[in-house]
Scaffold this motif. Structure first.
Motif, PDB file in Angstrom:
ATOM      1  N   UNK A 135       1.465   6.867  -6.697  1.00  0.00           N
ATOM      2  CA  UNK A 135       0.334   7.644  -7.218  1.00  0.00           C
ATOM      3  C   UNK A 135       0.558   9.133  -6.946  1.00  0.00           C
ATOM      4  N   UNK A 136       1.187   9.467  -5.815  1.00  0.00           N
ATOM      5  CA  UNK A 136       1.460  10.884  -5.518  1.00  0.00           C
ATOM      6  C   UNK A 136       2.467  11.442  -6.520  1.00  0.00           C
ATOM      7  N   UNK A 137       3.452  10.625  -6.892  1.00  0.00           N
ATOM      8  CA  UNK A 137       4.417  11.054  -7.923  1.00  0.00           C
ATOM      9  C   UNK A 137       3.694  11.357  -9.233  1.00  0.00           C
TER      10      UNK A 137
ATOM     11  N   UNK B 225       0.827  -1.209   0.000  1.00  0.00           N
ATOM     12  CA  UNK B 225       0.000   0.000   0.000  1.00  0.00           C
ATOM     13  C   UNK B 225       0.862   1.260   0.000  1.00  0.00           C
ATOM     14  N   UNK B 226       1.883   1.279   0.882  1.00  0.00           N
ATOM     15  CA  UNK B 226       2.691   2.496   0.978  1.00  0.00           C
ATOM     16  C   UNK B 226       3.397   2.804  -0.341  1.00  0.00           C
TER      17      UNK B 226
ATOM     18  N   UNK C 260       0.871   4.287  -2.698  1.00  0.00           N
ATOM     19  CA  UNK C 260       0.544   5.678  -2.385  1.00  0.00           C
ATOM     20  C   UNK C 260       1.670   6.616  -2.821  1.00  0.00           C
ATOM     21  N   UNK C 261       2.912   6.172  -2.616  1.00  0.00           N
ATOM     22  CA  UNK C 261       4.058   6.988  -3.026  1.00  0.00           C
ATOM     23  C   UNK C 261       4.044   7.189  -4.542  1.00  0.00           C
TER      24      UNK C 261
ATOM     25  N   UNK D 204      -8.706   1.787  -2.712  1.00  0.00           N
ATOM     26  CA  UNK D 204      -8.565   2.153  -1.297  1.00  0.00           C
ATOM     27  C   UNK D 204      -8.548   0.944  -0.365  1.00  0.00           C
ATOM     28  N   UNK D 205      -7.729  -0.050  -0.688  1.00  0.00           N
ATOM     29  CA  UNK D 205      -7.646  -1.221   0.175  1.00  0.00           C
ATOM     30  C   UNK D 205      -6.183  -1.453   0.494  1.00  0.00           C
ATOM     31  N   UNK D 206      -5.919  -2.037   1.661  1.00  0.00           N
ATOM     32  CA  UNK D 206      -4.537  -2.322   2.007  1.00  0.00           C
ATOM     33  C   UNK D 206      -3.949  -3.398   1.116  1.00  0.00           C
ATOM     34  N   UNK D 207      -4.733  -4.451   0.905  1.00  0.00           N
ATOM     35  CA  UNK D 207      -4.240  -5.581   0.126  1.00  0.00           C
ATOM     36  C   UNK D 207      -5.256  -6.049  -0.908  1.00  0.00           C
TER      37      UNK D 207
ATOM     38  N   UNK E 150      -4.666   9.710 -12.046  1.00  0.00           N
ATOM     39  CA  UNK E 150      -4.347   8.375 -11.543  1.00  0.00           C
ATOM     40  C   UNK E 150      -5.170   8.022 -10.313  1.00  0.00           C
ATOM     41  N   UNK E 151      -5.423   6.739 -10.157  1.00  0.00           N
ATOM     42  CA  UNK E 151      -6.165   6.236  -8.997  1.00  0.00           C
ATOM     43  C   UNK E 151      -5.400   5.109  -8.321  1.00  0.00           C
TER      44      UNK E 151
END
Lengths: 511, 511
Positions: free
Chosen positions: B431-433, B424-425, B428-429, B445-448, B441-442
């Motif tokens: 997608x922010x890039x 997940x982390x 998130x890194x 919203x799930x951890x796994x 981009x999407x």
């Protein structure tokens, strides 16, 4: 005339004061006091009415707290909307629209003390209706009505609040909200963090100076109230006292809690210690170790989520502007978890912290709102954020006002002009050809306009090119194309005119 | 349950009938009759209420005559708006905005018999307000208030009418109008002709089948009424009878004129001869030679302008769809010259003329409306046209419904997915890039989330690319980029990912 107009304005304002007091069933004494002021003002005006005024005794204005947008303001507004919409689309949001009014019962019981600010429609036979107060409640109604259990949507529309407008500070009774919300059962704090990221992106792009995004959690607030000794049934009202801390001093808020809302002084003092705390992930961790809060499950849940939120915000690279602020409360009844508020920061003298100059975005988690509309109370968890465009817009407008930048209000590429008389028909034929080719083009609506007046129109409205027709040009099958800025003129064969216009003054990409 | 719901719906409708009658102060007898129907319906429902219903006795609906727009409908609506706005901009128009409500007095005396359809707001203390009924009156108020004497503006916004909605045919109580208006003292019929050209351009582009634009002139109508022997004070009411000819037969309209409005039968018959006439420039010329109309200055002025209008429309190459139609009247009080109405044509069997299926645009010249708001009665001549978007929208929606075309409701270029757990982390890194680089981009919203579920999300919402992260990719500094349609996968070095996404799935140009 000026003096008279201002007395009339005062009379109007005073009339409103009186009728508001009547509507609120104020004391007879108070009504009489204001009424006598009104009569004095009317006496002041005396019998000086002239015919002219009698003919048009109506008031030429927009309703209190509302305004028109002129073309220049619209150009700025569209620029801000473009930034916001492109951000929402970058985050994969779809959009919906709902009616400007809802059944009155749809809005009832959702806004707590603020419900008195809702605009109702007159009962003209049929349903009882109210203007929407925000976009969140209509969204929840939409989800429940259509049995939608997950969606990421944005909605940009006007909402209505019978508030006391402070229009110079960008507060109106009719104003835009730009909302982004995520509905659905997801793992904790992922969409919540995206909402913060979105506010960060938009405020960075709009260029309105520095800002902070405050975050807090309703469960933490409730837990904190509990451990401080506030009775359960006073949580909401104490919450709305805390909510005033951005405008009022702690002393005033404390006095309201103790003297008006009847909490014990020592309870208020305990609350005071907590709500003065600000920080980041470190503060969340510190509070997780607080022995008082450790006893409260709600507070613990809020703090654990706050830690997780900061973890994700770090990955999203936005923590430089985010503050965990225990005094953030947010007035609305429907929040159940994380809450947000973004404020702009006025720069101070070197070395000092900036001062917040008002909220520009707010939101939070509201997991139970959709369930309030569902026949079986089915839960659809939601989190979202609302950007307050009006203040951003006011700031951008002031900036442009003080800069020399000229804002164009049309996108016209070329004016079709004539150098001699009796060429109206030729101008109309040419402009129609250009429209057919997708060129943005105008003609002056006169049979025989002077060439100089046609040039002047271009200067005034920023039209970059003039296509000039004359007897000779018509004979030669050419058009004289003039660049307004450089005054340079070239002859262009009619068949190449479209390409030449697009080369010299490309159409704006927006549409 | 179904049957009960429909009885409840009937009860609601009947309750509305009763309260409308009461509001209209109908006869006691009539109210009692409808009231007894209501009681019967309630008896029918009896005591069968169950707990479930009791808990949520509110009605989950939008107000009568209004609707929500879902993301798919919004995508279609935006497409239609884009066509319209780009047409307005091609003609050099600026835009303004006005509040959704106006002072009640601003709207009073502008709409004739239709005024009863105005929505009023409840008097909550303060000003008396009404929802706008069209965009023309607010425009005139805006011009007078700001002393603007020339402008070419468009305004797209919702207006409100307490009409009997026929929602299947695209008639609502809340609906969009898209208005284009030209204010200013200009030479005759040039802006008037541009309005017709604009309607022609928009209806041609929107692709809703064949159409006709009817034109007529208020002065010609008034002159015709005069020469037929209608008394001056009956012009407006006879005009509104003629206005019904698009829905009612001549016999019905004649009977209304003679029996309800008291004109002489021979007058009605004379009117009947005129209002059956249709044609083009030839008809204007024929009527200019009509000995009766020759005696009337108003009629002559109208006919001369009609000839000029057709002359310009010829230059604008739009006469193939324009009909000079003497039965066109338009209900609103404020028109003073040329009037327009565009109707869609249902194709008939070969050889037959098509049948009009309802109005999609209307407008005309209103030279005196701004003066009604000016303290000194200063005249600002205006002409304009209003596009009725709702019906166009309904037609396009039905077309898309029956076609296989898939409408995307988001513009997401890529989904950032993970092939293994606990990433997940990293997602998130990344997608922010991508957001930082302006990529749409999407993440799920799930951890796994399962990889298959992530692919499925792309299929459902039309996302063209997936950027897949796994332990190996992270180690190698690459991302696996998958094309959803072809299932082809390539490894892309992280530094080239943005360029590669934009190459394979270019962002939409719109924003």
């Amino acid at each position: 005339m000026e003096g008279k107009a201002s007395v009339k304005e005062e009379i109007r304002a005073q009339t409103e004061v009186v009728s508001t007091l009547k509507a609120q069933k104020a004391s007879q004494e108070q009504i009489e006091k204001e009424m006598s002021k009104l009569l004095q003002l009317k006496a002041q005006l005396g019998g000086e009415d002239d015919d002219d005024e009698d003919k048009h005794s109506f008031v030429l204005k927009t309703p209190k707290g509302t305004r028109d947008f002129n073309p220049r303001q619209m150009a700025i507004r569209e620029k801000v909307f473009d930034i916001i919409v492109s951000c929402f689309k970058r985050h994969g949001a779809e959009t919906i629209d709902t009616p400007v009014f809802e059944l009155k019962e749809t809005l009832m019981g959702k806004y707590g003390e603020d419900s008195k600010l809702i605009y109702d429609l007159k009962d003209q036979g049929g349903e009882l209706l109210s203007l929407r107060y925000d976009l969140t409640v209509p969204f929840a109604r939409y989800l429940a009505m259509n049995k939608i259990t997950n969606i990421r949507r944005y909605h940009i529309a006007k909402v209505y609040r019978r508030d006391n407008p402070a229009m110079t500070r960008g507060r109106f009774r009719e104003f835009y909200q730009c909302d982004f919300d995520v509905a659905g059962h997801y793992d904790p704090m992922i969409p919540d963090a995206e909402c913060v990221r979105i506010v960060y992106e938009i405020l960075s792009k709009v260029d309105v100076g520095d800002f902070r995004i405050k975050v807090n959690d309703r469960r933490l607030l409730d837990g904190m109230f509990a451990v401080c000794g506030v009775p359960d049934d006073k949580f909401r009202t104490i919450c709305s006292s805390v909510d005033k801390l951005d405008k009022a001093s702690w002393e005033d808020v404390r006095s309201e809690m103790v003297n008006e809302k009847g909490v014990a002084p020592e309870t208020a003092d305990q609350i005071g210690k907590y709500v003065s705390k600000r920080g980041g992930q470190d503060l969340a961790e510190e509070l997780l170790r607080d022995p008082n809060l450790a006893q409260n499950a709600q507070a613990q849940a809020g703090l654990r989520d706050m830690t997780l939120l900061f973890n994700y915000l770090q990955l999203f690279k936005v923590t430089d502007k985010v503050v965990f602020d225990l005094s953030l409360a947010r007035g609305l009844d429907y929040y159940t978890g994380v809450i947000y508020e973004a404020v702009l920061i006025q720069p101070q003298d070197a070395g000092e912290e900036g001062v917040a100059v008002g909220s520009v975005a707010g939101g939070g988690r509201y997991d139970e709102l959709v369930g309030m509309f569902d026949t079986r109370g089915k839960i659809v968890p939601c989190v979202g954020v609302s950007i307050g465009i009006e203040r951003l817009f006011s700031i951008m407008e002031q900036k442009l006002e003080s800069s020399a930048e000229k804002v164009r209000t049309t996108e016209t590429q070329v004016l079709v002009a004539s150098a001699q008389k009796s060429l109206l028909e030729e101008r109309l034929k040419l402009v129609a050809e250009l429209w057919d080719a997708g060129i943005k083009a105008e003609v002056v609506y006169k049979e025989n306009p002077k060439l100089l007046n046609q040039f002047q129109h271009c200067e005034e409205s920023g039209i970059p090119l003039v296509a000039i027709l004359g007897e000779q040009e018509l004979k030669d099958g050419v058009v004289k194309l003039r660049c307004v800025a450089s005054r340079e003129e070239v002859e262009v064969p009619r068949a190449q005119l479209v390409a030449e216009i697009n080369r010299r003054a490309p159409p704006q990409q927006k549409f």
